[in-house]
Design an enzyme around this catalytic site. Structure first.
Site, short mmCIF file in Angstrom:
data_model
loop_
_atom_site.label_atom_id
_atom_site.label_comp_id
_atom_site.label_asym_id
_atom_site.label_seq_id
_atom_site.Cartn_x
_atom_site.Cartn_y
_atom_site.Cartn_z
N LYS A 150 0.92 -1.14 0.00
CA LYS A 150 0.00 0.00 0.00
C LYS A 150 0.96 1.19 0.00
CE LYS A 150 -3.69 2.54 0.93
NZ LYS A 150 -5.02 2.52 0.33
N ASP A 162 -5.14 0.07 5.46
CA ASP A 162 -4.77 -1.13 4.73
C ASP A 162 -3.48 -1.80 5.22
OD1 ASP A 162 -6.96 -1.30 2.87
OD2 ASP A 162 -6.23 0.59 2.08
N GLU A 188 -2.01 -1.95 -3.72
CA GLU A 188 -3.31 -1.28 -3.57
C GLU A 188 -3.08 0.22 -3.64
OE1 GLU A 188 -5.83 -2.31 -0.22
OE2 GLU A 188 -7.17 -0.63 -0.64
N LEU A 211 -4.98 4.16 -3.70
CA LEU A 211 -5.68 4.88 -2.63
C LEU A 211 -6.75 5.76 -3.25
CD1 LEU A 211 -3.74 7.15 -0.15
CD2 LEU A 211 -4.55 8.06 -2.29
N CYS A 213 -19.03 -5.96 -3.26
CA CYS A 213 -20.31 -5.80 -2.59
C CYS A 213 -20.05 -5.38 -1.13
CB CYS A 213 -21.05 -7.14 -2.66
SG CYS A 213 -22.78 -6.95 -2.51
N PRO A 215 -18.13 -10.90 -2.65
CA PRO A 215 -19.35 -10.81 -1.86
C PRO A 215 -19.15 -9.91 -0.65
CG PRO A 215 -18.20 -12.84 -1.36
CD PRO A 215 -17.41 -12.16 -2.45
N1 ATP Z 1 -16.63 -6.85 0.34
C1 ATP Z 1 -16.66 -6.18 1.49
N2 ATP Z 1 -17.45 -6.63 2.50
C2 ATP Z 1 -17.51 -5.96 3.66
N3 ATP Z 1 -16.82 -4.85 3.95
C3 ATP Z 1 -16.00 -4.35 2.99
C4 ATP Z 1 -15.88 -4.98 1.72
N4 ATP Z 1 -15.00 -4.27 0.97
C5 ATP Z 1 -14.60 -3.25 1.74
N5 ATP Z 1 -15.19 -3.29 2.97
C6 ATP Z 1 -14.99 -2.36 4.10
O1 ATP Z 1 -14.51 -1.12 3.64
C7 ATP Z 1 -13.19 -0.84 4.19
C8 ATP Z 1 -12.32 -0.13 3.16
O2 ATP Z 1 -12.16 -1.00 2.09
P1 ATP Z 1 -11.05 -0.77 1.05
O3 ATP Z 1 -9.72 -0.67 1.71
O4 ATP Z 1 -11.23 -1.76 -0.03
O5 ATP Z 1 -11.49 0.68 0.54
P2 ATP Z 1 -10.78 1.50 -0.49
O6 ATP Z 1 -11.84 1.99 -1.41
O7 ATP Z 1 -9.66 0.69 -0.99
O8 ATP Z 1 -10.27 2.77 0.25
P3 ATP Z 1 -8.78 3.25 0.53
O9 ATP Z 1 -8.55 4.33 -0.42
O10 ATP Z 1 -8.86 3.74 1.94
O11 ATP Z 1 -7.86 2.08 0.42
C9 ATP Z 1 -12.65 -2.19 4.60
O12 ATP Z 1 -11.69 -2.09 5.61
C10 ATP Z 1 -13.92 -2.89 5.04
O13 ATP Z 1 -14.25 -2.49 6.36
C1 DSD Z 2 -8.28 8.07 4.15
C2 DSD Z 2 -8.63 7.13 3.02
N1 DSD Z 2 -8.79 5.82 3.58
C3 DSD Z 2 -7.59 7.13 1.90
C4 DSD Z 2 -7.46 8.48 1.24
C5 DSD Z 2 -8.51 8.70 0.21
C6 DSD Z 2 -8.32 10.03 -0.47
C7 DSD Z 2 -9.43 10.33 -1.44
C8 DSD Z 2 -9.34 11.74 -1.93
C9 DSD Z 2 -10.41 12.07 -2.93
O1 DSD Z 2 -10.53 11.38 -3.95
O2 DSD Z 2 -11.15 13.04 -2.68
N2 DSD Z 2 -6.33 6.77 2.42
C10 DSD Z 2 -5.75 5.52 2.28
O3 DSD Z 2 -6.29 4.66 1.53
O4 DSD Z 2 -4.68 5.33 2.87
MG MG Z 3 -8.18 0.18 0.95
#
Ligand code: ATP
Ligand code: DSD
Ligand code: MG
Length: 187
Positions: free
Chosen positions: A2, A10, A71, A73, A132, A163
């Site tokens: 990450k 993450d 991954e 962000l 989902c 899922p």
């Molecule tokens: N399939 C799923 N089922 C249940 N909860 C989920 C699922 N996918 C994501 N989540 C919830 O959402 C949170 C954030 O997910 P994820 O890290 O995939 O988001 P993101 O869009 O990648 O955001 P970021 O930019 O922060 O990485 C996870 O920690 C979890 O709590």
């Molecule tokens: C705080 C969040 N979870 C994430 C940052 C997301 C920034 C999104 C900004 C935007 O598109 O407006 N940070 C991270 O994945 O480490």
């Molecule tokens: Mg994430």
């Protein structure tokens, strides 16, 4: 990896879930405390977003591991610096990319806009994974994010649908879910 993380999230998940040989500094070379977009979180600490350290770490890890899953962000349009978005980095660094799309009303518009952005930034978009994030029936998922319609609108393969997961510590369940994704095309 990450590579850039703001706030808690993450990298802590990865450390809890997996046995990784990388150090935390290798998993996430750039970390900012505020859970905000990186340039904003960095400014709050009087720091800049040093992409050189991210590239160096990524290159080192890539040379010593069989598979490196990165991954990003936010979304493809989220800023990494004042000038560059996630899509710009994925394109310039030639990273084969998977777009993860949460299943909800509005997903179709989001996916079309994000694929257009990916094309503009010359991202090598290998596939789309639906996610989902709330408990929905198969019928609801098919109505909100029909696979064939997404493929026909974008010309990008839909690799599968994750899922809703109610228990992230059930490792066997996570493995079974991952095995349902068609990841062979990413090789
Ligand atoms: N399939 C799923 N089922 C249940 N909860 C989920 C699922 N996918 C994501 N989540 C919830 O959402 C949170 C954030 O997910 P994820 O890290 O995939 O988001 P993101 O869009 O990648 O955001 P970021 O930019 O922060 O990485 C996870 O920690 C979890 O709590
Ligand atoms: C705080 C969040 N979870 C994430 C940052 C997301 C920034 C999104 C900004 C935007 O598109 O407006 N940070 C991270 O994945 O480490
Ligand atoms: Mg994430």
């Amino acid at each position: 990896m990450k590579p850039i993380q703001s706030g808690i999230g993450d990298r802590e998940w990865y450390q809890n879930l997996f046995t990784l040989e990388q150090t935390i500094a290798e998993i996430t070379p750039l970390h900012f405390s505020a859970p905000l977009a990186p340039p904003i979180a960095a400014a709050k600490e009087n720091r800049s977003v040093d992409l050189a350290i991210v590239w160096q770490t990524l290159t080192q890890l890539r040379s010593r591991l069989d598979v490196l899953l990165i991954e990003a962000l936010g979304g493809l349009g989220s800023p990494v610096t004042d000038e560059l978005t996630v899509a710009d980095l994925a394109g310039e660094w030639r990273l084969p990319t998977v777009l993860v799309v949460p299943v909800k009303l509005g997903s179709l518009g989001q996916v079309v806009a994000n694929v257009a952005l990916a094309r503009q930034a010359r991202v090598d978009l290998k596939g789309i994974v639906l996610n989902c994030t709330q408990p929905l029936s198969d019928e609801e998922i098919a109505d909100l994010t029909p696979k064939d319609l997404i493929q026909s609108l974008t010309n990008i393969p839909v690799l599968g649908c994750l899922p809703y997961i109610d228990n992230f510590s059930d490792f066997d369940k996570l493995v079974q879910i991952a095995s349902n994704l068609d990841l062979e095309t990413l090789k």
